[in-house]
Design a protein around this motif. Structure first.
Motif, PDB file in Angstrom:
ATOM      1  N   ALA A  26      -9.474  -1.180   3.802  1.00  0.00           N
ATOM      2  CA  ALA A  26      -8.783  -0.577   2.659  1.00  0.00           C
ATOM      3  C   ALA A  26      -9.614   0.572   2.093  1.00  0.00           C
ATOM      4  O   ALA A  26      -9.089   1.662   1.802  1.00  0.00           O
ATOM      5  CB  ALA A  26      -8.522  -1.635   1.589  1.00  0.00           C
ATOM      6  N   GLY A  27     -10.918   0.333   1.954  1.00  0.00           N
ATOM      7  CA  GLY A  27     -11.811   1.350   1.390  1.00  0.00           C
ATOM      8  C   GLY A  27     -11.852   2.593   2.256  1.00  0.00           C
ATOM      9  O   GLY A  27     -11.804   3.731   1.749  1.00  0.00           O
ATOM     10  N   ILE A  28     -11.955   2.403   3.560  1.00  0.00           N
ATOM     11  CA  ILE A  28     -12.010   3.548   4.486  1.00  0.00           C
ATOM     12  C   ILE A  28     -10.700   4.335   4.423  1.00  0.00           C
ATOM     13  O   ILE A  28     -10.699   5.570   4.441  1.00  0.00           O
ATOM     14  CB  ILE A  28     -12.309   3.063   5.926  1.00  0.00           C
ATOM     15  N   THR A  29      -9.589   3.623   4.303  1.00  0.00           N
ATOM     16  CA  THR A  29      -8.280   4.303   4.228  1.00  0.00           C
ATOM     17  C   THR A  29      -8.197   5.151   2.948  1.00  0.00           C
ATOM     18  O   THR A  29      -7.740   6.306   2.976  1.00  0.00           O
ATOM     19  CB  THR A  29      -7.139   3.264   4.259  1.00  0.00           C
ATOM     20  N   VAL A  30      -8.648   4.554   1.851  1.00  0.00           N
ATOM     21  CA  VAL A  30      -8.643   5.288   0.568  1.00  0.00           C
ATOM     22  C   VAL A  30      -9.535   6.520   0.677  1.00  0.00           C
ATOM     23  O   VAL A  30      -9.170   7.626   0.261  1.00  0.00           O
ATOM     24  CB  VAL A  30      -9.096   4.362  -0.588  1.00  0.00           C
ATOM     25  N   LEU A  31     -10.714   6.332   1.263  1.00  0.00           N
ATOM     26  CA  LEU A  31     -11.658   7.442   1.415  1.00  0.00           C
ATOM     27  C   LEU A  31     -11.068   8.530   2.315  1.00  0.00           C
ATOM     28  O   LEU A  31     -11.145   9.730   1.994  1.00  0.00           O
ATOM     29  CB  LEU A  31     -12.963   6.907   2.026  1.00  0.00           C
ATOM     30  N   PHE A  32     -10.451   8.110   3.408  1.00  0.00           N
ATOM     31  CA  PHE A  32      -9.849   9.034   4.364  1.00  0.00           C
ATOM     32  C   PHE A  32      -8.769   9.875   3.671  1.00  0.00           C
ATOM     33  O   PHE A  32      -8.745  11.099   3.784  1.00  0.00           O
ATOM     34  CB  PHE A  32      -9.256   8.211   5.513  1.00  0.00           C
ATOM     35  N   TYR A  33      -7.898   9.200   2.936  1.00  0.00           N
ATOM     36  CA  TYR A  33      -6.831   9.919   2.220  1.00  0.00           C
ATOM     37  C   TYR A  33      -7.417  10.854   1.168  1.00  0.00           C
ATOM     38  O   TYR A  33      -6.979  11.993   1.004  1.00  0.00           O
ATOM     39  CB  TYR A  33      -5.866   8.920   1.566  1.00  0.00           C
TER      40      TYR A  33
END
Lengths: 274, 299
Positions: A26-33
């Motif tokens: 979830a964190g990586i997805t948020v960071l990516f976005y």
């Protein structure tokens, strides 16, 4: 087998690695976005391929967008989880505890494999949920209409990422059973998927002007990449067509997943538990 | 009726090490069987073969009426082989629930076994934070979950402090009462002597003896130290027969019931023989063990 699945679920739901990996995805997805959103609004490094279209960050593109998580980040997380899920049973001595209860070894392993596949499905779900939420956040801030991809596209994308996570995780699982511990298994898995396989594919592709490229196309990473790249749209600009078709990639990955699970099952069944 | 029966049970590892060599073991229903042997003698390897964790190189075994590792047999066996293996991130109670799920046993039984091993108050703590004694107790609790016909305990007092050992000894005594069969591997010979009905002694992979504790300790007798020793020897020969009397380090050894000591003393005194020592001969299990295994006492 139901007893094994029940026991595995009890173990898994309290396992810190389960919640940590979900949080990490979830964190990586948020960071990516977030980074892509910033980059889309502040274009500046076009010469290094840093162009991001804001259109790719809206909800109608979220499936195509999150597919990028399949490799190498998803591969690394899945291999680590597979290795610790299988390897820790040896280091904690819990394998002997489970093998001396009622179910047979294959039943225990089947329950474990089922729960691992379920775990990978949960990670895929977290990835999709985080991607969907972030795409809504971006669209809301940008004043863009919220429209979703067709349910069929969402299902296909979810299935593809679930398959990719499962097969990558199966590498970790099989190595955990083979090496009978977590640390060496996850190290070997990561080195293989992030280095050895890439070098091997490049070398094979270079032999005799690519005459043996078909061999390179049988590697896990190549098929995961091809499958994720098959989810694209004009919003992402011009992309190179993958060397492997999506259908072939799915078949190869299923073969890998089943094969690795069977190898691990045979090892567990035949070897002494010392 | 036997619960454990082995025939030529042998384990040779890939590196050529012969860990267990043609073991013929027989454990009867309802008895507490002590499995003794020095470190590396093959005790744990034998027990692992009995629960199906290790496959024998040759020979056969029947455990609770089934081949080792057979699910029907495992349903009747509770075991704690070497260190207890549990998930460190789960509480003691949750660990037992996991084991209960594998064994298809109701979670109600979890509370019962926690009560038996007196771990209820600490069952909510994570296994990783348990002391060695608590871990061993949880291991015994897991072994009891199935209310097994056969309980296999491998060095259950290993690593415990004296108080923990005493508590574990009491627990095993309690568990071993009734119809349950207990196969106990241990180094603690006085405990085995107190708890076990029969013992098997293994040395270098071979079962060197299997008998009741009494048979292993040998016949009872009396040791007499008297002066003059020759006259005492002659008198005792006439009293008990030549075969029952022998000399031992300046004293006389009699094969007879120690309950007759008063009469022996009276007869010797009446004959004018001075008696400086008259005591029952008791060979401890420890002495028997060291004799059988060829180990040196105190080494």
């Amino acid at each position: 087998m139901i007893a094994s699945i029940k026991a595995e679920w009890r173990k898994l739901r309290f396992r810190p690695a389960f919640s940590v990996s979900a949080g990490l995805i979830a964190g990586i997805t948020v960071l990516f976005y977030s980074l892509n959103w910033y980059q889309a609004l502040h274009p500046g490094a076009r010469d290094r391929g840093g162009v991001v279209s804001i259109l790719t960050l809206f909800p109608d593109q979220f499936v195509n967008n999150v597919m990028g998580a399949a490799f190498p980040i998803g591969a690394a997380i899945a291999i680590v989880l597979g290795a610790i899920y299988a390897g820790s049973e040896f280091s904690w001595g819990t394998l002997k505890t489970t093998f001396t209860q009622r179910p047979g070894r294959l039943s225990v392993w089947t329950g474990r494999a089922v729960m691992f596949i379920f775990w990978m499905g949960m990670l895929a779900m977290v990835l999709f949920a985080a991607g969907a939420v972030m795409s809504v956040v971006v669209a809301s801030f940008q004043g863009h209409a919220i429209t979703w991809p067709a349910i069929g596209d969402i299902s296909k994308g979810f299935g593809a990422i679930w398959l990719a996570f499962t097969v990558e995780g199966a590498i970790g699982l099989a190595l955990g059973v083979l090496i009978r511990q977590s640390a060496a298994a996850l190290g070997a898995g990561l080195i293989y998927i992030l280095a050895v396989e890439l070098i091997a594919v490049r070398f094979i592709d270079s032999i005799n002007n690519g005459a043996y490229q078909w061999i390179g196309n049988l590697f896990v990473g190549q098929n995961v990449n091809a499958l994720s790249q098959s989810f694209t749209s004009p919003a992402f600009g011009r992309t190179v067509a993958p060397a492997i078709g999506a259908e072939q990639a799915v078949l190869v990955l299923i073969a890998y997943g089943v094969g690795l699970m069977i190898v691990a099952a045979v090892l567990l069944r035949q070897r002494d538990v010392t | 009726m036997t619960v454990v029966e082995t025939s030529g049970l042998t384990k040779r590892y890939g590196n050529g090490v012969l860990a267990v060599d043609s073991v013929e073991m027989s454990v009867r229903r309802g008895e507490v069987y002590g499995f003794l042997g020095p470190n590396g003698a093959g005790k744990t390897t034998t027990l692992r073969m009995l629960v199906g964790l290790i496959r024998p190189s040759s020979g056969t075994a029947t455990v609770a009426g089934h081949p080792p590792g057979d699910p029907s047999g495992l349903a009747k066996i509770g075991s704690l082989v070497e260190a207890p293996g549990f998930y460190p991130y789960l509480s003691g109670r949750e660990n037992l629930k996991v084991v209960a799920d594998y064994a298809s046993i109701s979670h109600k039984r979890v509370e019962e076994v926690l009560d038996i091993v007196e771990l209820t108050s600490r069952a909510g703590r994570k296994f990783g934070s348990y002391s060695t004694g608590m871990k061993q107790r949880l291991g015994v609790a897991a072994a009891l979950l199935k209310d097994p016909e056969l309980l296999i305990l491998d060095e259950p007092t290993s690593g415990l402090d004296p108080q923990g050992m005493a508590e574990m000894r009491k627990l095993i005594k309690d568990i071993g009462q009734g119809n349950r069969t207990v196969l106990l591997s241990s180094h603690l010979l006085p405990e085995v002597e107190q708890i076990c009905d029969r013992v098997g002694v293994i040395r270098s992979g071979k079962l060197v003896t299997q008998s009741t504790v009494q048979e292993l300790l040998g016949e009872e007798g009396v040791l007499v130290t008297a002066q003059p020793v020759d006259r005492a020897f002659e008198l005792l020969k006439t009293m008990f027969g030549v075969a029952a009397v022998s000399r031992q380090n300046g004293s006389i050894r009699l094969q007879t019931d120690p309950a007759g000591s008063l009469e022996i003393n009276t007869r010797l005194m009446a004959a004018g023989i001075g008696v400086s020592e008259l005591r029952p001969i008791e060979r401890s299990l420890e002495e028997a063990f060291f004799q059988l295994t060829g180990e040196k006492q105190g080494s």
